[in-house]
Design an enzyme around this catalytic site. Sequence first.
Site, PDB file in Angstrom:
ATOM      1  N   TYR A  10       0.867  -1.182   0.000  1.00 55.03           N
ATOM      2  CA  TYR A  10       0.000   0.000   0.000  1.00 55.03           C
ATOM      3  C   TYR A  10       0.898   1.224   0.000  1.00 55.03           C
ATOM      4  CZ  TYR A  10      -3.384   3.446   1.754  1.00 55.03           C
ATOM      5  OH  TYR A  10      -4.190   4.554   1.916  1.00 55.03           O
ATOM      6  N   ASP A  22       9.296   2.772  -0.726  1.00 57.20           N
ATOM      7  CA  ASP A  22       8.304   3.446   0.102  1.00 57.20           C
ATOM      8  C   ASP A  22       8.621   3.084   1.556  1.00 57.20           C
ATOM      9  OD1 ASP A  22       6.163   4.152   1.648  1.00 57.20           O
ATOM     10  OD2 ASP A  22       4.637   3.390   0.281  1.00 57.20           O
ATOM     11  N   LYS A  42       4.860  10.248   8.100  1.00 61.12           N
ATOM     12  CA  LYS A  42       4.632  11.029   9.331  1.00 61.12           C
ATOM     13  C   LYS A  42       5.718  10.964  10.380  1.00 61.12           C
ATOM     14  CE  LYS A  42       1.674   7.190   9.181  1.00 61.12           C
ATOM     15  NZ  LYS A  42       0.737   6.849   8.159  1.00 61.12           N
TER      16      LYS A  42
END
Length: 434
Positions: A143, A238, A266
Amino acid sequence: MSTKNEQLFLQAKKHIPGGVNSPVRAFAGVGGTPVFMHKAAGSKIYDTEDKEYIDYVGSWGPMILGHAHPKVIDAVKAAADDGLSFGTPTTFETSVADTICDIVPSVEMIRMTSSGTEATMSAIRLARGYTGRDKIVKFEGCYHGHSDSLLVKAGSGMLDIGEPTSQGVPADFAKHTITLPYNDPQAVKDCFEKWGDEIACVIVEPIAGNMNMIVPTQEFHNTLREQCTQGGAVLIFDEVMTGFRVGLRGAQGHFGIKPDLTCFGKIIGAGLPVGAFGGKREIMECIAPMGGVYQAGTLSGNPLAMRAGIAMFEDLTVDGFYEGVADKVTYLVDGIQATADKQGIELRSTKLGGMFGLFFVKDSETQVPQNFDEVTACDMDKFNTFFHGMLERGIYLAPSAYEVGFMSSKHSTEDLDATIKAAAEVFAEMAAAY
Ligand code: HOZ
């Protein structure tokens, strides 16, 4: 009589679709009612009735220093006193960029965004602009946020709702996304053999964390690097989940691989809304205003997030920090595994640095899942029973069998022992029931 959480969920559903602002919060996979949290400190998170939970979600990863770390909170308060957003360059952005480039050798230049989704979306555009090619390669169950090209056979909340390819993604977009089985070097070679000179990039979670947790083989990573180099494609890691999480240099440090671009999330703002993508200077120089690939954002590199990140990096770069977090993971996971083995529960576990995965497999022959199909073959009912048993006992795990666990430096031995004890009780109930 409904519980407080049921009432709050009902109220939330009135004006928020599904009552949540991100699907994984809705307990769609595990059933039941989400717990509404209202504060957190250290290893704990508290619901609206002040019930305490030992938290292994950590806002999906960034709270590696624990919640509301005083140094981070002080930095945010000081930043807020100085104004919330300027839409101009700040020295704080330069500091965070310098810090990341100093720590991660593959990152020579970096651009801040407001989220991990923006980072991956922008990295894909950049790879396409740089190579002049359209096709992208991703892996089943990985994802990369919710931009169109990447919502094809994706993991995380997509799996909970049983729609691995999102509705609303135009077929014309999806046709440029090639999806391969994860952790399969031969599939990568075959793909490059077939489409090599049309592939702009390969984007991969270097350790999958959105289909539970899979640490792929070194051969998989060596093959990705080799094929991208030979094929002239951009290799994008990623590391939204793994960056500054499985180790100071992330998954790329663990595998000794230099991707061309890396996406962060984040964690670089200590949990505030931020992301970033960075990598080879030659590629990064294609972004506007230097080059013709447009990418922008008023809140990119927001001063609150940057100042929180600067405070956090001071602790992450202390010698032994990651070893300390990894030791806690080992203690916890080995403890849970031992108690599962004792009760005859077919649990498999995996761990690296501050992340861990727990899988309930269907029989004693099945080993730790190594790809998407093996993850989806796990016993989801057993995971759901385990999840709710732990929740009742004040242990907050991610509400999905497709998510990972996150440890913070603030989890104490007492927390870990309480978690293992809770797991032992739940396993005993499961052993009696199944
Ligand atoms: N998808 C991430 C967890 N696997 C972040 C949580 C979210 O989507 O809200």
